[in-house]
Design a protein around this motif. Sequence first.
Motif, PDB file in Angstrom:
ATOM      1  N   SER A 174     -18.393  24.280 -20.875  1.00 26.38           N
ATOM      2  CA  SER A 174     -17.621  23.032 -20.943  1.00 26.38           C
ATOM      3  C   SER A 174     -16.223  23.209 -20.362  1.00 26.38           C
ATOM      4  CB  SER A 174     -17.549  22.525 -22.383  1.00 26.38           C
ATOM      5  OG  SER A 174     -16.930  23.480 -23.238  1.00 26.38           O
ATOM      6  N   LEU A 178     -14.841  21.168 -17.120  1.00 23.62           N
ATOM      7  CA  LEU A 178     -13.639  20.353 -17.215  1.00 23.62           C
ATOM      8  C   LEU A 178     -12.579  20.806 -16.208  1.00 23.62           C
ATOM      9  CD1 LEU A 178     -13.478  20.145 -21.098  1.00 23.62           C
ATOM     10  CD2 LEU A 178     -13.666  18.164 -19.579  1.00 23.62           C
ATOM     11  N   GLY A 193     -21.365  21.815 -15.739  1.00 24.60           N
ATOM     12  CA  GLY A 193     -21.679  20.682 -16.608  1.00 24.60           C
ATOM     13  C   GLY A 193     -23.148  20.620 -16.948  1.00 24.60           C
ATOM     14  N   LEU A 206     -19.433  14.900 -21.667  1.00 24.48           N
ATOM     15  CA  LEU A 206     -18.812  15.174 -20.371  1.00 24.48           C
ATOM     16  C   LEU A 206     -19.111  14.050 -19.378  1.00 24.48           C
ATOM     17  CD1 LEU A 206     -19.685  18.972 -19.981  1.00 24.48           C
ATOM     18  CD2 LEU A 206     -17.386  18.030 -20.310  1.00 24.48           C
ATOM     19  N   TYR A 374     -12.471  13.431 -22.841  1.00 26.66           N
ATOM     20  CA  TYR A 374     -13.554  14.269 -23.375  1.00 26.66           C
ATOM     21  C   TYR A 374     -13.344  14.546 -24.867  1.00 26.66           C
ATOM     22  CZ  TYR A 374     -16.065  18.623 -24.396  1.00 26.66           C
ATOM     23  OH  TYR A 374     -16.840  19.599 -24.971  1.00 26.66           O
TER      24      TYR A 374
END
Length: 441
Positions: A174, A178, A193, A206, A374
Amino acid sequence: MTNSFNENITKLTADINHKKPQLKNVLFVIAMWLSSRLLIVVTMLFISPLFPAPNGIAATFSWDVFTAWDSVWYQQIATNGYQPSDNGALYSTAFFPLFPLIIRIFMNLGLPFAVAGTLINNFAFLAALIILYFWVNESYGKSAARWATAVLAWCPYSLYGTVVYTEGLFLLCSISALRAFDKRQYISTVFWGGLATATRVTGITLIPAFLFVSWKERRGLKAYFASLAVGSGFVFYNLYCQIKFGDALAFIHAQKGWRSSVGFDWQGWWKMLRQIVIGSTNQNGSLQDPLHPFLFTIVIVSSYFLWRFRGKFGAAKVRYGFYLLWILLWLLTRNSLPNDPFTSEPLIKILLIFGGVYLLWFSRNKIPLVAVIYGFLSYALILNTGLVASVERYAYGIVSLSFAFGLLLARYPRWGYAIMGFFAIVLATFGIRFSQELWLA
């Protein structure tokens, strides 16, 4: 020729000087990771066996000490695949496939399950810390990066980055996704992702986060395509469940084994708040410890007067005073329901959940937009599961909190040192509880 030689030497020297600070940064992250993991290992393997086991399960000096609760499900999946339970329910499908799949690969190389799962989670957690450090450092500097890394490494729930759980792997995937999206690196965004949505169901947040930021920042078709492609891990798991069990949403239906409804659990949170303020109650509603609300009132009133007359005491005494009052409040509330495993730390649970929501709102203009969106979407998901159990562990997996908290502590480092000390104390107690198979989150 001499000029060419001198140019090469100058370039080599510049490259070395450029790499020196990078190496120091990595060494700092390794130090945070190694020191916090050593505390966990020493606590679980050497200190925990000295304590009596409340439920009769004593800690043992073996790799098995890192396996309990959800670890059993990952072992079943890694060993035998997804299989129905004795009653025919598909409970195992609630646990997403990437982590047990990687464990299975290492088991095929000859490693036992406990060894493979522990090593994978720990080194994935280290990689997650390194990526977080460089993400924060790129825009906010070394101080903020160090504090953000320290928060993620020393938070008590970082225990789940060492035992056989998915925290380390999910944080790696994650955070990488990001950061890649924030840097407009869309191929990396899709890769990481997709792995995140194959690791844990909360990874699906996400997708709307990336879509919203793509729209807000007018990023173009590549960003929209990458945002949707992030769901590849989730889609492939849907297809697997449909082909194998004839139910593409088997992992959602499996949640009935842990909860009977969805939505915000008002009663559960209200009960927990009452436990903090007045303590635990008997079945007839009477207080088990009548002294609890009196002591709670003393702590709150003392906090008010300490703040009210802070100018007379000086900053240092006020800081020490609040820290002492916090420790007293924590000691008071953590024992409010000693026999209820699902509310072992009600004060920390409420602070991490609702304090985390406030921290995100407070930091909404300071951290990257994609991290903010998020974070809020992840909170919306975990707060509407119909449970209060385990929500704080999922909140810890929202890296946006560590990002924001790191920026805050960079402004107030003295508070940061005190908080890290408290984190270490709680982390050690969590290690003891987990090694004795007592519920944490």
